[in-house]
Design a protein around this motif. Structure first.
Motif, PDB file in Angstrom:
ATOM      1  N   VAL A 122       9.449 -27.023  -3.931  1.00 44.88           N
ATOM      2  CA  VAL A 122      10.031 -27.005  -2.590  1.00 44.88           C
ATOM      3  C   VAL A 122       9.613 -28.252  -1.827  1.00 44.88           C
ATOM      4  O   VAL A 122       8.415 -28.540  -1.685  1.00 44.88           O
ATOM      5  CB  VAL A 122       9.612 -25.746  -1.809  1.00 44.88           C
ATOM      6  N   VAL A 123      10.594 -28.995  -1.361  1.00 47.63           N
ATOM      7  CA  VAL A 123      10.346 -30.120  -0.458  1.00 47.63           C
ATOM      8  C   VAL A 123      10.735 -29.620   0.934  1.00 47.63           C
ATOM      9  O   VAL A 123      11.912 -29.430   1.232  1.00 47.63           O
ATOM     10  CB  VAL A 123      11.166 -31.363  -0.852  1.00 47.63           C
ATOM     11  N   ASP A 124       9.723 -29.371   1.750  1.00 43.81           N
ATOM     12  CA  ASP A 124       9.877 -28.659   3.017  1.00 43.81           C
ATOM     13  C   ASP A 124       9.909 -29.647   4.174  1.00 43.81           C
ATOM     14  O   ASP A 124       8.882 -30.239   4.530  1.00 43.81           O
ATOM     15  CB  ASP A 124       8.711 -27.675   3.166  1.00 43.81           C
ATOM     16  N   ALA A 125      11.065 -29.816   4.788  1.00 49.49           N
ATOM     17  CA  ALA A 125      11.203 -30.788   5.870  1.00 49.49           C
ATOM     18  C   ALA A 125      10.346 -30.420   7.078  1.00 49.49           C
ATOM     19  O   ALA A 125       9.808 -31.305   7.756  1.00 49.49           O
ATOM     20  CB  ALA A 125      12.664 -30.912   6.291  1.00 49.49           C
ATOM     21  N   ASP A 126      10.204 -29.124   7.363  1.00 42.90           N
ATOM     22  CA  ASP A 126       9.367 -28.714   8.487  1.00 42.90           C
ATOM     23  C   ASP A 126       7.911 -29.101   8.255  1.00 42.90           C
ATOM     24  O   ASP A 126       7.230 -29.588   9.161  1.00 42.90           O
ATOM     25  CB  ASP A 126       9.462 -27.205   8.707  1.00 42.90           C
ATOM     26  N   ALA A 127       7.427 -28.873   7.028  1.00 40.45           N
ATOM     27  CA  ALA A 127       6.046 -29.228   6.711  1.00 40.45           C
ATOM     28  C   ALA A 127       5.850 -30.741   6.788  1.00 40.45           C
ATOM     29  O   ALA A 127       4.826 -31.221   7.296  1.00 40.45           O
ATOM     30  CB  ALA A 127       5.684 -28.715   5.318  1.00 40.45           C
ATOM     31  N   ILE A 128       6.830 -31.486   6.308  1.00 40.67           N
ATOM     32  CA  ILE A 128       6.741 -32.944   6.379  1.00 40.67           C
ATOM     33  C   ILE A 128       6.751 -33.399   7.831  1.00 40.67           C
ATOM     34  O   ILE A 128       6.019 -34.330   8.215  1.00 40.67           O
ATOM     35  CB  ILE A 128       7.892 -33.589   5.586  1.00 40.67           C
ATOM     36  N   THR A 129       7.557 -32.755   8.669  1.00 41.95           N
ATOM     37  CA  THR A 129       7.585 -33.099  10.092  1.00 41.95           C
ATOM     38  C   THR A 129       6.209 -32.919  10.710  1.00 41.95           C
ATOM     39  O   THR A 129       5.735 -33.789  11.467  1.00 41.95           O
ATOM     40  CB  THR A 129       8.615 -32.231  10.838  1.00 41.95           C
ATOM     41  N   ARG A 130       5.546 -31.827  10.384  1.00 44.05           N
ATOM     42  CA  ARG A 130       4.194 -31.600  10.917  1.00 44.05           C
ATOM     43  C   ARG A 130       3.223 -32.672  10.426  1.00 44.05           C
ATOM     44  O   ARG A 130       2.338 -33.116  11.174  1.00 44.05           O
ATOM     45  CB  ARG A 130       3.696 -30.204  10.539  1.00 44.05           C
ATOM     46  N   GLU A 131       3.401 -33.102   9.183  1.00 44.71           N
ATOM     47  CA  GLU A 131       2.524 -34.136   8.636  1.00 44.71           C
ATOM     48  C   GLU A 131       2.688 -35.464   9.384  1.00 44.71           C
ATOM     49  O   GLU A 131       1.700 -36.114   9.727  1.00 44.71           O
ATOM     50  CB  GLU A 131       2.816 -34.342   7.153  1.00 44.71           C
ATOM     51  N   VAL A 132       3.932 -35.863   9.607  1.00 45.85           N
ATOM     52  CA  VAL A 132       4.150 -37.173  10.248  1.00 45.85           C
ATOM     53  C   VAL A 132       3.829 -37.144  11.733  1.00 45.85           C
ATOM     54  O   VAL A 132       3.751 -38.193  12.366  1.00 45.85           O
ATOM     55  CB  VAL A 132       5.594 -37.686  10.029  1.00 45.85           C
ATOM     56  N   GLN A 133       3.615 -35.941  12.292  1.00 49.92           N
ATOM     57  CA  GLN A 133       3.265 -35.809  13.706  1.00 49.92           C
ATOM     58  C   GLN A 133       1.777 -35.582  13.930  1.00 49.92           C
ATOM     59  O   GLN A 133       1.355 -35.246  15.036  1.00 49.92           O
ATOM     60  CB  GLN A 133       4.062 -34.662  14.337  1.00 49.92           C
ATOM     61  N   GLN A 134       0.975 -35.776  12.886  1.00 47.13           N
ATOM     62  CA  GLN A 134      -0.459 -35.612  13.042  1.00 47.13           C
ATOM     63  C   GLN A 134      -1.031 -36.680  13.975  1.00 47.13           C
ATOM     64  O   GLN A 134      -0.521 -37.810  14.035  1.00 47.13           O
ATOM     65  CB  GLN A 134      -1.161 -35.697  11.687  1.00 47.13           C
ATOM     66  N   PRO A 135      -2.112 -36.357  14.718  1.00 45.74           N
ATOM     67  CA  PRO A 135      -2.736 -37.362  15.589  1.00 45.74           C
ATOM     68  C   PRO A 135      -3.088 -38.628  14.827  1.00 45.74           C
ATOM     69  O   PRO A 135      -3.574 -38.572  13.695  1.00 45.74           O
ATOM     70  CB  PRO A 135      -4.003 -36.653  16.081  1.00 45.74           C
ATOM     71  N   GLY A 136      -2.816 -39.750  15.441  1.00 49.39           N
ATOM     72  CA  GLY A 136      -3.115 -41.043  14.830  1.00 49.39           C
ATOM     73  C   GLY A 136      -1.971 -41.665  14.059  1.00 49.39           C
ATOM     74  O   GLY A 136      -2.030 -42.846  13.703  1.00 49.39           O
ATOM     75  N   THR A 137      -0.912 -40.879  13.804  1.00 53.49           N
ATOM     76  CA  THR A 137       0.236 -41.431  13.091  1.00 53.49           C
ATOM     77  C   THR A 137       1.137 -42.204  14.059  1.00 53.49           C
ATOM     78  O   THR A 137       1.121 -41.958  15.279  1.00 53.49           O
ATOM     79  CB  THR A 137       1.062 -40.318  12.425  1.00 53.49           C
ATOM     80  N   PRO A 138       1.939 -43.114  13.540  1.00 51.20           N
ATOM     81  CA  PRO A 138       2.876 -43.826  14.415  1.00 51.20           C
ATOM     82  C   PRO A 138       3.829 -42.892  15.157  1.00 51.20           C
ATOM     83  O   PRO A 138       4.165 -43.145  16.316  1.00 51.20           O
ATOM     84  CB  PRO A 138       3.630 -44.736  13.442  1.00 51.20           C
ATOM     85  N   VAL A 139       4.258 -41.812  14.503  1.00 53.22           N
ATOM     86  CA  VAL A 139       5.166 -40.868  15.155  1.00 53.22           C
ATOM     87  C   VAL A 139       4.470 -40.190  16.336  1.00 53.22           C
ATOM     88  O   VAL A 139       5.040 -40.082  17.434  1.00 53.22           O
ATOM     89  CB  VAL A 139       5.680 -39.819  14.149  1.00 53.22           C
ATOM     90  N   PHE A 140       3.251 -39.744  16.131  1.00 53.60           N
ATOM     91  CA  PHE A 140       2.492 -39.096  17.212  1.00 53.60           C
ATOM     92  C   PHE A 140       2.345 -40.054  18.386  1.00 53.60           C
ATOM     93  O   PHE A 140       2.576 -39.677  19.553  1.00 53.60           O
ATOM     94  CB  PHE A 140       1.122 -38.678  16.685  1.00 53.60           C
ATOM     95  N   GLN A 141       1.965 -41.281  18.099  1.00 52.24           N
ATOM     96  CA  GLN A 141       1.756 -42.261  19.172  1.00 52.24           C
ATOM     97  C   GLN A 141       3.051 -42.539  19.923  1.00 52.24           C
ATOM     98  O   GLN A 141       3.068 -42.625  21.163  1.00 52.24           O
ATOM     99  CB  GLN A 141       1.176 -43.550  18.578  1.00 52.24           C
TER     100      GLN A 141
END
Length: 207
Positions: free
Chosen positions: A28-47
């Protein structure tokens, strides 16, 4: 590799179906889980999100306050468009990377994307060998989310209204799982879907 796109409206039980398919051996490639990953503190997306929406979207522990983000974007189409412009490219790149890593394998990949229809409509569709929709009456979905996740009814309805319609999803489907019944009925349907997927995989291998 064979890729099955899996989608369904909020509260449809799509994640449950993905879990049942994973138990049968699918990846399973889970887009919701990936979204949470790229929104972790310190990531470019979070910033980028904090720069756009302000420090009010940061929780006391420094993580993303998702309800705060939802309160902003679901009341403002412009803000939602800005959020999508920040998040979608990063999620798309991560999905592409994972799919590339699986491309030379014999894996059955379930591409679990809540907005799979919407992505296709926007020209950001993912190549899939089959399109599977988990379907449920919207009123059942509302009741589930209010009772099981303690979501506010008005928030649930706002999210439903911003997704592709039930008819639009069903029009794209190669197979449909109806999730209005019991867990046993759901498992029976997943068994049938797994047989269909294996047939697709066997046909692809011969080709």
């Amino acid at each position: 590799m064979i890729v099955i796109g899996l989608t369904g409206g909020i509260g449809s039980g799509k994640s449950t179906v993905a879990g049942l398919l994973a138990a049968k051996g699918a990846v399973v490639v889970d887009a919701d889980a990936i979204t949470r990953e790229v929104q972790q503190p310190g990531t470019p997306v979070f910033q980028a999100m904090v720069e756009r929406f302000g420090p009010g979207i940061v929780a006391a522990d420094g993580s993303l306050d998702r309800p705060a983000v939802a309160d902003i974007v679901f009341a403002d189409p412009g803000a939602l468009a800005d959020l999508n412009a920040i998040v979608h490219p990063a999620v798309g790149a991560a999905i592409a990377e994972r799919m590339a890593a699986l491309a030379s394998t014999e894996a059955v990949v379930i591409l679990d994307v809540p907005l799979l229809v919407e992505a296709a409509q926007a020209g950001r569709g993912y190549p899939v060998d089959g399109f599977l929709v988990v379907d449920v009456d919207p009123e059942v979905a509302v009741r589930r989310l209010v009772e099981q996740r303690a979501m506010r009814e008005e928030d649930v309805r706002a999210r439903i209204n911003r997704q592709a319609s039930r008819a639009e999803r069903l029009a794209r489907a190669d197979r449909v799982i109806r999730n209005d019944g019991s867990p046993a009925e759901l498992e029976e349907q997943v068994d049938a879907i797994w047989s269909w997927i294996r047939e697709l995989s066997a046909t692809a291998a011969k080709g």
